[in-house]
Design a protein around this motif. Structure first.
Motif, PDB file in Angstrom:
ATOM      1  N   ASP A 125       0.802  -1.223   0.000  1.00  0.00           N
ATOM      2  CA  ASP A 125       0.000   0.000   0.000  1.00  0.00           C
ATOM      3  C   ASP A 125       0.835   1.273   0.000  1.00  0.00           C
ATOM      4  O   ASP A 125       0.295   2.357  -0.239  1.00  0.00           O
ATOM      5  CB  ASP A 125      -0.932   0.014   1.225  1.00  0.00           C
ATOM      6  N   PHE A 126       2.135   1.150   0.259  1.00  0.00           N
ATOM      7  CA  PHE A 126       2.972   2.346   0.313  1.00  0.00           C
ATOM      8  C   PHE A 126       3.394   2.773  -1.093  1.00  0.00           C
ATOM      9  O   PHE A 126       3.813   1.933  -1.897  1.00  0.00           O
ATOM     10  CB  PHE A 126       4.207   2.098   1.179  1.00  0.00           C
ATOM     11  N   GLU A 127       3.297   4.068  -1.377  1.00  0.00           N
ATOM     12  CA  GLU A 127       3.599   4.586  -2.712  1.00  0.00           C
ATOM     13  C   GLU A 127       5.050   4.365  -3.092  1.00  0.00           C
ATOM     14  O   GLU A 127       5.371   4.226  -4.277  1.00  0.00           O
ATOM     15  CB  GLU A 127       3.260   6.072  -2.786  1.00  0.00           C
ATOM     16  N   PHE A 128       5.942   4.346  -2.118  1.00  0.00           N
ATOM     17  CA  PHE A 128       7.373   4.209  -2.426  1.00  0.00           C
ATOM     18  C   PHE A 128       7.802   2.757  -2.642  1.00  0.00           C
ATOM     19  O   PHE A 128       8.957   2.497  -2.943  1.00  0.00           O
ATOM     20  CB  PHE A 128       8.228   4.849  -1.318  1.00  0.00           C
ATOM     21  N   VAL A 129       6.890   1.817  -2.492  1.00  0.00           N
ATOM     22  CA  VAL A 129       7.198   0.408  -2.749  1.00  0.00           C
ATOM     23  C   VAL A 129       6.892   0.087  -4.214  1.00  0.00           C
ATOM     24  O   VAL A 129       5.746   0.194  -4.663  1.00  0.00           O
ATOM     25  CB  VAL A 129       6.396  -0.522  -1.822  1.00  0.00           C
ATOM     26  N   VAL A 130       7.928  -0.297  -4.946  1.00  0.00           N
ATOM     27  CA  VAL A 130       7.799  -0.612  -6.372  1.00  0.00           C
ATOM     28  C   VAL A 130       7.426  -2.079  -6.566  1.00  0.00           C
ATOM     29  O   VAL A 130       6.578  -2.419  -7.393  1.00  0.00           O
ATOM     30  CB  VAL A 130       9.105  -0.294  -7.119  1.00  0.00           C
ATOM     31  N   ASP A 131       8.084  -2.968  -5.796  1.00  0.00           N
ATOM     32  CA  ASP A 131       7.840  -4.394  -5.945  1.00  0.00           C
ATOM     33  C   ASP A 131       8.263  -5.119  -4.672  1.00  0.00           C
ATOM     34  O   ASP A 131       9.149  -4.651  -3.944  1.00  0.00           O
ATOM     35  CB  ASP A 131       8.618  -4.954  -7.145  1.00  0.00           C
ATOM     36  N   ILE A 132       7.625  -6.248  -4.407  1.00  0.00           N
ATOM     37  CA  ILE A 132       8.022  -7.134  -3.319  1.00  0.00           C
ATOM     38  C   ILE A 132       8.197  -8.509  -3.933  1.00  0.00           C
ATOM     39  O   ILE A 132       7.263  -9.079  -4.495  1.00  0.00           O
ATOM     40  CB  ILE A 132       6.967  -7.183  -2.201  1.00  0.00           C
ATOM     41  N   TYR A 133       9.400  -9.037  -3.849  1.00  0.00           N
ATOM     42  CA  TYR A 133       9.714 -10.275  -4.547  1.00  0.00           C
ATOM     43  C   TYR A 133       9.242 -11.494  -3.749  1.00  0.00           C
ATOM     44  O   TYR A 133       9.261 -11.475  -2.509  1.00  0.00           O
ATOM     45  CB  TYR A 133      11.216 -10.354  -4.817  1.00  0.00           C
ATOM     46  N   PRO A 134       8.815 -12.559  -4.427  1.00  0.00           N
ATOM     47  CA  PRO A 134       8.369 -13.769  -3.731  1.00  0.00           C
ATOM     48  C   PRO A 134       9.469 -14.312  -2.822  1.00  0.00           C
ATOM     49  O   PRO A 134      10.641 -14.349  -3.200  1.00  0.00           O
ATOM     50  CB  PRO A 134       8.065 -14.742  -4.880  1.00  0.00           C
ATOM     51  N   SER A 135       9.077 -14.746  -1.634  1.00  0.00           N
ATOM     52  CA  SER A 135      10.061 -15.206  -0.650  1.00  0.00           C
ATOM     53  C   SER A 135       9.705 -16.575  -0.106  1.00  0.00           C
ATOM     54  O   SER A 135       8.548 -16.854   0.211  1.00  0.00           O
ATOM     55  CB  SER A 135      10.165 -14.215   0.505  1.00  0.00           C
ATOM     56  N   ASP A 136      10.726 -17.425   0.012  1.00  0.00           N
ATOM     57  CA  ASP A 136      10.632 -18.703   0.714  1.00  0.00           C
ATOM     58  C   ASP A 136      11.467 -18.663   1.988  1.00  0.00           C
ATOM     59  O   ASP A 136      11.838 -19.710   2.528  1.00  0.00           O
ATOM     60  CB  ASP A 136      11.139 -19.838  -0.186  1.00  0.00           C
ATOM     61  N   ALA A 137      11.782 -17.462   2.462  1.00  0.00           N
ATOM     62  CA  ALA A 137      12.670 -17.297   3.616  1.00  0.00           C
ATOM     63  C   ALA A 137      11.956 -16.507   4.716  1.00  0.00           C
ATOM     64  O   ALA A 137      10.772 -16.204   4.613  1.00  0.00           O
ATOM     65  CB  ALA A 137      13.957 -16.597   3.184  1.00  0.00           C
ATOM     66  N   ASN A 138      12.688 -16.160   5.764  1.00  0.00           N
ATOM     67  CA  ASN A 138      12.116 -15.360   6.848  1.00  0.00           C
ATOM     68  C   ASN A 138      12.421 -13.883   6.656  1.00  0.00           C
ATOM     69  O   ASN A 138      12.563 -13.126   7.613  1.00  0.00           O
ATOM     70  CB  ASN A 138      12.621 -15.840   8.209  1.00  0.00           C
TER      71      ASN A 138
END
Length: 348
Positions: A278-291
């Protein structure tokens, strides 16, 4: 076809390992006058005047019960970093041999290569953070001894395509090291199951992440008996201290607690991903299998500096290849994640 003698350093083949006092007797004893220890004890509530088990038998026995791997196929080290270093010292001739690294990846592989004077040949991951098999094949020559693959990968968080790793194992005459430090958080199964089929496979895991024992420095490597024999031959005689062995053994009795933490971590990971979008400054969040999650932003340096001022520390990975503009954020407790999200709401 993999043959350990083709890649083992000649001086390691000839090496006569140090024989510690605890290696030279079999059976039980009550009076130990062999290792020049302080017979009167330790100035502590608990006694540490005796040297620890050099091969960590009781700890390996418990690891066997959890992982299903025989003790003869387990190396226990002073963190996974010791296993990495021993692989370099066992199989790579300084100034001659090389290893393949696949950035962005765990930085200690390159540091250890540099310490041991081993050329690190880098073949960047693809844009979707998978192996460039063609590039790896072109980089391999007769002096390539090791390929390091972190899966789930650090800092990207994704798992590496299993078939691609299998391709390397089937076609590379050196050792493929699969670092599974974050495997407990992954939907993918461990490569430990492939050990009986792949003589050139080394799987590394750790008690630092899901098991919460980072301060004890206990890492594990799983491999064929002949590779483990080499690693035990090269390691210092008492490489894992007695307190780490005892505390790790006690922790491994609490599988249920750790599984609950893993479930909560995955729940909180999903929460962070959902709310950070929801934050405007976030372009992408990559898929994660980690913590952790890798978050691409419009202003990584500014966000990082702002969070530091709020007493919140994340990892700025914006200078790492293929991670431009990215912050790596570890999944915290529910309260810690709330503090992070509320702080980011006030970032201008």
């Amino acid at each position: 076809m993999f043959d350990i003698n083709n890649i083992l350093r000649e001086n390691i083949k000839r090496l006569v390992p140090y024989s510690s006092a605890r290696d030279e007797y079999q059976g039980e004893a009550s009076v130990f006058l062999d290792a020049n220890e302080n017979a009167f004890g330790s100035p502590l509530d608990q006694q540490f005047n005796r040297y620890p088990d050099p091969l960590q038998y009781n700890l390996k026995k418990r690891i066997t019960e959890i992982k299903g791997v025989p003790p003869r196929n387990i190396f226990v080290g002073n963190g996974s970093d010791e296993a990495i270093d021993i692989l370099f010292r066992s199989f790579c001739n300084p100034g001659v041999d090389n290893v393949i690294l696949v950035p962005p990846t765990y930085g200690m592989y390159e540091v250890s290569a540099n310490i041991n004077d081993i050329q690190a040949r880098k073949v960047n991951l693809t844009e979707d953070y998978q192996l460039n098999l063609e590039g790896i094949a072109e980089a391999i020559d007769k002096n390539t001894k090791l390929i390091f693959i972190c899966s789930p990968n650090n800092p990207t968080g994704n798992s590496i395509n299993r078939d691609d790793i299998q391709t390397l194992l089937a076609n590379f005459s050196g050792i493929v090291v699969v670092d599974e430090a974050y495997i407990n958080f992954s939907r993918q199964k461990s490569f430990i199951q492939e050990l009986t089929e792949c003589a050139n496979l080394v799987v590394m895991q750790t008690l630092s992440k899901a098991w919460g024992l980072a301060g004890l420095r206990v890492g594990m490597a799983f491999a064929s008996e002949e590779i483990i024999e080499v690693m035990n031959k090269v390691k210092p005689p008492y490489n894992v201290n007695e307190s780490s062995q005892q505390l790790a053994l006690a922790a491994l009795a609490n599988v249920g607690q750790v599984n609950e933490w893993i479930k909560e971590t995955l729940t909180q990971r999903d929460r962070l991903v959902l709310q950070l979008k929801d934050f405007e400054f976030v372009v992408d969040i990559y898929p994660s299998d980690a913590n952790f999650i890798l978050v691409k932003t419009t202003n990584a340096n500014g966000i990082y500096d702002y969070l530091v001022k709020q007493g919140i520390i994340v990892r700025n990975r914006s200078k790492v290849e293929l991670c431009e503009g990215c912050l790596r954020i570890t999944v915290g407790t529910p309260d810690e994640n709330t503090i992070l999200l509320e702080a980011l709401q006030n970032f201008k």
